[in-house]
Design an enzyme around this catalytic site. Structure first.
Site, PDB file in Angstrom:
ATOM      1  N   ILE A 213       0.855  -1.182   0.000  1.00  0.00           N
ATOM      2  CA  ILE A 213       0.000   0.000   0.000  1.00  0.00           C
ATOM      3  C   ILE A 213       0.894   1.236   0.000  1.00  0.00           C
ATOM      4  O   ILE A 213       1.639   1.461   0.952  1.00  0.00           O
ATOM      5  CB  ILE A 213      -0.917   0.053   1.254  1.00  0.00           C
ATOM      6  N   HIS A 214       0.830   2.019  -1.076  1.00  0.00           N
ATOM      7  CA  HIS A 214       1.653   3.229  -1.090  1.00  0.00           C
ATOM      8  C   HIS A 214       1.063   4.387  -1.882  1.00  0.00           C
ATOM      9  O   HIS A 214       1.514   5.511  -1.761  1.00  0.00           O
ATOM     10  CB  HIS A 214       3.052   2.911  -1.652  1.00  0.00           C
ATOM     11  N   ARG A 215       0.032   4.151  -2.704  1.00  0.00           N
ATOM     12  CA  ARG A 215      -0.520   5.222  -3.533  1.00  0.00           C
ATOM     13  C   ARG A 215      -1.154   6.311  -2.678  1.00  0.00           C
ATOM     14  O   ARG A 215      -1.862   6.028  -1.706  1.00  0.00           O
ATOM     15  CB  ARG A 215      -1.581   4.663  -4.474  1.00  0.00           C
ATOM     16  N   ALA A 216      -0.935   7.557  -3.073  1.00  0.00           N
ATOM     17  CA  ALA A 216      -1.448   8.691  -2.302  1.00  0.00           C
ATOM     18  C   ALA A 216      -2.961   8.637  -2.160  1.00  0.00           C
ATOM     19  O   ALA A 216      -3.518   9.034  -1.124  1.00  0.00           O
ATOM     20  CB  ALA A 216      -1.031  10.000  -2.981  1.00  0.00           C
ATOM     21  N   ASP A 285      -1.933  -1.633  -4.468  1.00  0.00           N
ATOM     22  CA  ASP A 285      -2.338  -0.467  -5.268  1.00  0.00           C
ATOM     23  C   ASP A 285      -1.209  -0.065  -6.215  1.00  0.00           C
ATOM     24  O   ASP A 285      -1.227   0.997  -6.809  1.00  0.00           O
ATOM     25  CB  ASP A 285      -2.762   0.702  -4.379  1.00  0.00           C
TER      26      ASP A 285
END
Length: 365
Positions: A213-216, A285
């Protein structure tokens, strides 16, 4: 030919490995690392494992707002272009490093080559989508990974300099999957996790979910983050989560149940490849991980409303999920029918680096 290549983030390191090896057989490459990903586990380890040449320049930009980060890169890359006087500049993907490199070169009338051109999620709230569109419209050669990408560009009026080369990440997967399997066979992968993270819950192959999980759009919304972790806590298999430093910082003050979640440090490419290949399912993501899961025939759930890699959705190898708790749980625990269908050959034949070099040479620069 003398070419400047811009890299700065994990996916770009992965893409750079096969291209640099192929291009340097007959040409000069100046490798510029912007420092967008600066954590050793997200940068140095990829250079070591994939045999990427040491960068000629490292701008050391680090984290920051989009404007501040991009401005620092733009200034640094411009200085390098003026000093090196290249015949062209190559960028990968859709990061701030991508856009900064393309802008710097375009303003100095240096030809821009965009690898992974033509991708669209059609969601301009995503900074990656803005970077893709802007980079494509100032690039001289658009090196597309799929026919869908070619079609997307055509619909925007871009038809000159467009070449379907296949996906360069497929090259890297093919080159490294056997190395990964040999390195981590007989439980060595779990020993490596313990070595890096201390004692963790025992895991078996095909009995865990691998998540990132890393998307803004997910991490900048506390409600979304909490819902994602709530869903993870309800799954029947443990969730293995290599945690992005940015995400780690954002969850520190949130009330989250981690009982079913095994958080580990960011890991190198070879181990990530092995974990992806041997997971029951990938939940992510990330655009790159969607593809790697597809190439390795691991089912995937993507925690986004759109994906730029629409080909992975065919036959439900990849399924999009809204980020509310019930939707995630339902999608992740779906009946897996994807194994009943062969995967169509949509991403090339694993020789994309060669085709990119041929396309650049044919471009007559």
């Amino acid at each position: 030919m003398k070419l400047i290549t811009i890299i700065g983030a994990r996916p770009q390191f992965i893409k750079a490995a096969p291209f640099s090896e192929e291009f340097r057989k007959n040409n000069q490459e100046i490798l510029v690392h912007t420092g967008q990903h600066y954590d050793a586990n997200m940068s140095d380890v990829f250079f070591e494992e994939l045999g990427i040449p040491k960068p000629d320049y490292n701008l050391g930009v680090g984290s920051g707002s989009h404007g501040k980060q991009t401005a620092k890169m733009l200034e640094g890359i411009e200085e390098i272009i003026l000093k090196e006087k290249p015949d062209g500049l190559l960028v990968y993907g859709d990061t701030n490093s991508t856009l900064a490199g393309a802008l710097a070169a375009s303003k100095l009338h240096i030809p821009v080559y965009h690898v992974e051109a033509g991708l669209r999620s059609y969601n301009k709230l995503m900074p990656e989508e803005q970077n893709r569109i802007l980079t494509d419209h100032i690039s001289d050669m658009l090196l597309c990974p799929t026919q869908t990408a070619v079609k997307n560009l055509s619909e925007e009026g871009i038809t000159t300099g467009v070449v379907n080369t296949g996906d360069i990440m497929y090259d890297t997967v093919i080159r490294n999957i056997n190395i990964s399997e040999q390195k981590y066979v007989n439980g060595k992968w779990f020993d490596e996790l313990v070595k890096e993270n201390g004692s963790i819950r025992k895991l078996n192959e095909k009995e865990y979910y691998l998540a990132t999980i890393h998307r803004a759009e997910n991490t900048d919304n506390p409600d979304k983050l909490v819902n994602i972790f709530k869903a993870f806590s309800k799954l029947e298999k443990p969730v293995l989560l290599p945690l992005h430093p940015r995400t780690k910082k954002l969850i520190e003050d949130l009330e989250i149940d981690f009982s079913n979640i095994i958080i580990i440090k960011p890991i190198g490419y070879l181990l990530m490849l092995y974990l992806t290949s041997n997971a029951y399912m990938v939940v992510t993501d990330s655009g790159g991980l969607q593809k790697e899961a597809y190439y390795l025939k691991t089912p995937c759930t993507t925690l986004r409303d759109q994906t730029e890699w629409v080909e992975t959705l065919i036959n439900d190898w990849n399924v999009l999920s809204p980020t509310d708790e019930d939707s995630i749980t339902s999608t992740v625990t779906r009946k897996l029918t994807c194994f009943n269908h062969p995967q169509p050959d949509l991403f090339g034949d694993g020789h994309t680096a060669k085709y990119i070099c041929e396309a650049i040479k044919k471009g007559g620069i």
